[in-house]
Design a protein around this motif. Sequence first.
Motif, PDB file in Angstrom:
ATOM      1  N   GLU A 122     -28.576  -3.159 -20.284  1.00  0.00           N
ATOM      2  CA  GLU A 122     -28.080  -4.471 -20.717  1.00  0.00           C
ATOM      3  C   GLU A 122     -29.005  -5.067 -21.794  1.00  0.00           C
ATOM      4  O   GLU A 122     -28.540  -5.665 -22.766  1.00  0.00           O
ATOM      5  CB  GLU A 122     -27.981  -5.386 -19.486  1.00  0.00           C
ATOM      6  CG  GLU A 122     -27.658  -6.828 -19.745  1.00  0.00           C
ATOM      7  CD  GLU A 122     -26.339  -7.070 -20.473  1.00  0.00           C
ATOM      8  OE1 GLU A 122     -25.515  -6.138 -20.598  1.00  0.00           O
ATOM      9  OE2 GLU A 122     -26.157  -8.210 -20.960  1.00  0.00           O
TER      10      GLU A 122
ATOM     11  N   ARG B 246     -28.302  -3.298 -24.959  1.00  0.00           N
ATOM     12  CA  ARG B 246     -27.043  -3.792 -25.554  1.00  0.00           C
ATOM     13  C   ARG B 246     -27.312  -5.051 -26.372  1.00  0.00           C
ATOM     14  O   ARG B 246     -26.908  -5.169 -27.530  1.00  0.00           O
ATOM     15  CB  ARG B 246     -26.007  -4.092 -24.461  1.00  0.00           C
ATOM     16  CG  ARG B 246     -24.673  -4.599 -25.016  1.00  0.00           C
ATOM     17  CD  ARG B 246     -23.735  -5.081 -23.919  1.00  0.00           C
ATOM     18  NE  ARG B 246     -24.184  -6.327 -23.320  1.00  0.00           N
ATOM     19  CZ  ARG B 246     -23.846  -7.533 -23.761  1.00  0.00           C
ATOM     20  NH1 ARG B 246     -23.043  -7.681 -24.794  1.00  0.00           N
ATOM     21  NH2 ARG B 246     -24.311  -8.624 -23.161  1.00  0.00           N
ATOM     22  N   ARG B 247     -28.042  -5.976 -25.798  1.00  0.00           N
ATOM     23  CA  ARG B 247     -28.259  -7.248 -26.498  1.00  0.00           C
ATOM     24  C   ARG B 247     -29.081  -7.074 -27.768  1.00  0.00           C
ATOM     25  O   ARG B 247     -28.732  -7.603 -28.820  1.00  0.00           O
ATOM     26  CB  ARG B 247     -28.946  -8.259 -25.585  1.00  0.00           C
ATOM     27  CG  ARG B 247     -27.985  -8.833 -24.572  1.00  0.00           C
ATOM     28  CD  ARG B 247     -28.668  -9.884 -23.713  1.00  0.00           C
ATOM     29  NE  ARG B 247     -27.817 -10.221 -22.588  1.00  0.00           N
ATOM     30  CZ  ARG B 247     -27.005 -11.275 -22.556  1.00  0.00           C
ATOM     31  NH1 ARG B 247     -26.964 -12.100 -23.563  1.00  0.00           N
ATOM     32  NH2 ARG B 247     -26.246 -11.502 -21.507  1.00  0.00           N
TER      33      ARG B 247
ATOM     34  N   LEU C 180     -27.042  -5.328 -30.479  1.00  0.00           N
ATOM     35  CA  LEU C 180     -26.065  -6.205 -31.151  1.00  0.00           C
ATOM     36  C   LEU C 180     -26.745  -6.933 -32.303  1.00  0.00           C
ATOM     37  O   LEU C 180     -26.200  -7.057 -33.394  1.00  0.00           O
ATOM     38  CB  LEU C 180     -25.474  -7.234 -30.181  1.00  0.00           C
ATOM     39  CG  LEU C 180     -24.508  -6.712 -29.125  1.00  0.00           C
ATOM     40  CD1 LEU C 180     -23.982  -7.881 -28.271  1.00  0.00           C
ATOM     41  CD2 LEU C 180     -23.322  -5.976 -29.751  1.00  0.00           C
TER      42      LEU C 180
ATOM     43  N   LEU D 143     -24.439   1.698 -29.656  1.00  0.00           N
ATOM     44  CA  LEU D 143     -23.415   0.925 -28.937  1.00  0.00           C
ATOM     45  C   LEU D 143     -22.300   1.850 -28.427  1.00  0.00           C
ATOM     46  O   LEU D 143     -21.743   1.623 -27.352  1.00  0.00           O
ATOM     47  CB  LEU D 143     -22.864  -0.199 -29.820  1.00  0.00           C
ATOM     48  CG  LEU D 143     -23.888  -1.302 -30.128  1.00  0.00           C
ATOM     49  CD1 LEU D 143     -23.371  -2.270 -31.194  1.00  0.00           C
ATOM     50  CD2 LEU D 143     -24.288  -2.083 -28.855  1.00  0.00           C
TER      51      LEU D 143
ATOM     52  N   VAL E  15     -19.762   0.221 -25.648  1.00  0.00           N
ATOM     53  CA  VAL E  15     -19.416  -1.163 -26.011  1.00  0.00           C
ATOM     54  C   VAL E  15     -18.249  -1.091 -27.000  1.00  0.00           C
ATOM     55  O   VAL E  15     -18.378  -0.490 -28.073  1.00  0.00           O
ATOM     56  CB  VAL E  15     -20.624  -1.891 -26.659  1.00  0.00           C
ATOM     57  CG1 VAL E  15     -20.236  -3.279 -27.123  1.00  0.00           C
ATOM     58  CG2 VAL E  15     -21.800  -1.948 -25.679  1.00  0.00           C
TER      59      VAL E  15
ATOM     60  N   ALA F 101     -16.246  -5.933 -28.843  1.00  0.00           N
ATOM     61  CA  ALA F 101     -17.320  -6.589 -28.080  1.00  0.00           C
ATOM     62  C   ALA F 101     -18.660  -6.504 -28.807  1.00  0.00           C
ATOM     63  O   ALA F 101     -19.707  -6.718 -28.213  1.00  0.00           O
ATOM     64  CB  ALA F 101     -17.416  -5.967 -26.698  1.00  0.00           C
ATOM     65  N   ARG F 102     -18.608  -6.182 -30.107  1.00  0.00           N
ATOM     66  CA  ARG F 102     -19.860  -6.063 -30.863  1.00  0.00           C
ATOM     67  C   ARG F 102     -20.181  -7.322 -31.660  1.00  0.00           C
ATOM     68  O   ARG F 102     -21.225  -7.419 -32.285  1.00  0.00           O
ATOM     69  CB  ARG F 102     -19.817  -4.831 -31.773  1.00  0.00           C
ATOM     70  CG  ARG F 102     -19.740  -3.565 -30.924  1.00  0.00           C
ATOM     71  CD  ARG F 102     -19.693  -2.281 -31.720  1.00  0.00           C
ATOM     72  NE  ARG F 102     -19.450  -1.188 -30.767  1.00  0.00           N
ATOM     73  CZ  ARG F 102     -19.543   0.088 -31.044  1.00  0.00           C
ATOM     74  NH1 ARG F 102     -19.875   0.482 -32.261  1.00  0.00           N
ATOM     75  NH2 ARG F 102     -19.304   0.998 -30.112  1.00  0.00           N
TER      76      ARG F 102
ATOM     77  N   THR G 110     -21.613 -11.650 -22.708  1.00  0.00           N
ATOM     78  CA  THR G 110     -20.929 -10.868 -21.666  1.00  0.00           C
ATOM     79  C   THR G 110     -21.975  -9.924 -21.078  1.00  0.00           C
ATOM     80  O   THR G 110     -23.133  -9.970 -21.473  1.00  0.00           O
ATOM     81  CB  THR G 110     -19.770 -10.048 -22.278  1.00  0.00           C
ATOM     82  OG1 THR G 110     -20.305  -9.176 -23.272  1.00  0.00           O
ATOM     83  CG2 THR G 110     -18.731 -10.964 -22.896  1.00  0.00           C
TER      84      THR G 110
ATOM     85  N   LEU H  10     -22.735  -5.712 -19.457  1.00  0.00           N
ATOM     86  CA  LEU H  10     -22.229  -4.353 -19.244  1.00  0.00           C
ATOM     87  C   LEU H  10     -21.588  -4.287 -17.860  1.00  0.00           C
ATOM     88  O   LEU H  10     -22.122  -4.846 -16.899  1.00  0.00           O
ATOM     89  CB  LEU H  10     -23.378  -3.343 -19.301  1.00  0.00           C
ATOM     90  CG  LEU H  10     -23.936  -2.986 -20.672  1.00  0.00           C
ATOM     91  CD1 LEU H  10     -25.121  -2.038 -20.504  1.00  0.00           C
ATOM     92  CD2 LEU H  10     -22.866  -2.344 -21.554  1.00  0.00           C
TER      93      LEU H  10
ATOM     94  N   THR I 266     -18.634   1.749 -15.857  1.00  0.00           N
ATOM     95  CA  THR I 266     -18.011   2.189 -17.115  1.00  0.00           C
ATOM     96  C   THR I 266     -18.558   3.568 -17.489  1.00  0.00           C
ATOM     97  O   THR I 266     -19.764   3.791 -17.465  1.00  0.00           O
ATOM     98  CB  THR I 266     -18.348   1.189 -18.260  1.00  0.00           C
ATOM     99  OG1 THR I 266     -18.044  -0.119 -17.819  1.00  0.00           O
ATOM    100  CG2 THR I 266     -17.602   1.528 -19.537  1.00  0.00           C
TER     101      THR I 266
END
Length: 517
Positions: A453, A456-457, A460, A474, A479, A483-484, A491, A493, A497
């Motif tokens: 997570e 991911r942040r 981005l 990503l 992702v 959602a990018r 949001t 993760l 998934t």
Amino acid sequence: MSSRKTFYVTTPIYYVNDVPHIGHAYATLACDVMARFKRLDGYDVHFLTGTDEHGQKVEKAAAAAGLSPQEFTDKVSQSFRDLIGVMNFSADGFIRTTEKRHYAACQALWERLVAAGDIYLGKYAGWYSVRDEAFYADDETEVGADGKRRAGPVGNEVEWVEEPSYFFKLSAWGDRLLDFYEKNPRFIAPESRRNEVISFVRGGLQDLSVSRTSFSWGVPVPGDPKHIMYVWLDALTNYITECGYPDESNPLWRFWPADLHIVGKDIIRFHCVFWPAFLMAAGVATPKRVFASGWWTTEGQKISKSLGNAIDPVAMSAEVGLDPLRYFLLREVPFGNDGDFQRRALIGRLNSDLANAYGNLCQRVLSIVAKNCEGKVPPKGALVEADTALLDRAKGLLAVVRAEIDEQAFHRVLTSIWEVIADANRYVDAQAPWALAKTDPVRRDTVLWVLAETIRRITLLIQPFMPGSTAKILDQLAVAPAARAFAAFDTELVSGTELPKPQGVFPRFVEPAKVAS
Ligand code: MSP
């Protein structure tokens, strides 16, 4: 038409007397990051670049190449257009000052200036630098030990010019310009440049010669075609040509006034003095901000054709990878300062910041997830303090980065993000998820979720700087493209998934061994 907030960013338009080097790629890169960031942040963005094709300098370069100015500019302009693809620049528009639409805009602006009473016919007698395409007063020039007279920010040679010329009444605009700078404190950045411009204007302005008669490669003056427009009046107009000027019903007119002109430090006088004066005189809104970037040298030397030391962005990105090059240019030097391009520093950053810090974080986490969590986003269990501390730092980055982007503080953006990368690497070491595999798999899954997570942040936010590499990371986190954007920053993760097989994105760079000759 969209009701989103607009953002219009422009590069200087490049003289086509020479092929592009790293210094040219730099301003466009900074604009690209601004444009990508604002798009991800929900703005309606227009990003313009292009080529400045008129003037004596280009006319001479064409003659030296044995080509007509048009043939010559067609060829060199294309190399700047090609650079967009090479550098993965997300330009929305490319303007050439030899286009019909640009002639129309320049002539319309000229007529507005005449109608406003700001242009008159006279005779120019003074110094001119073809390299700078600029006029200099006597006291701005200096005769060197070699007997040559020089002027301007880099000391280019000047020649004496005497010819009939139209003038713009710049002398009448000093107080209005000073008032404008005072009311718009963000108009010129960085601060040192603002001071420089203000003291230049306070020193008193002279009327500006805005037409030439001794050569013909330019936009004809309406009603007096023996004159062509001074190349800077022509060039600056490109920013409004693109928006459809003088046709304010053009859909692109919504982007004017520009939010940001990024320019080199050598051309602030044109952008911060002449340009707002022309626009105010013509009754057109003034741009919101001009940011002056510094200059690159290479390995301690001025980039010059004769030294043959210009870094070719095409060759350099082919060698070390495009995204590492983009990262280095904006990380190494605070934007606005001069910088020295050193190969050792580039390789050093590539290996430490990209391969070791960011790349290794992604690679470690994603490969443990692939091996231990059935290749799926792991379940998120109860969070402990160390988890929320890391997650909160990553969450807090968006606001920090937004503010830094609005100051064009690209190096600070990257430093802020890399501090969280360092935190995340320390967290991996402290939590040792590989050891938890045997003792506490539930906790291990949570640790891996927190890390994924966090990746991911930060990823981005890194997208505007390294679009190709971050897209791959990503993808590995599954992702979705929608959602990018930053609207999806808050949001999370979703556990379970499916994730694709991980692959390293930033390989270490090893200098090729030197072959003895
Ligand atoms: N045609 C004008 C700009 C007109 S804008 C309405 C011009 N062109 S240029 O090709 O000479 O320079 C374009 C930009 O490249 C300028 O902002 C200049 O400062 C920048 N650079 C040229 N050499 C550079 C470095 N060595 N380092 C960083 N930027 C450099 O000026």
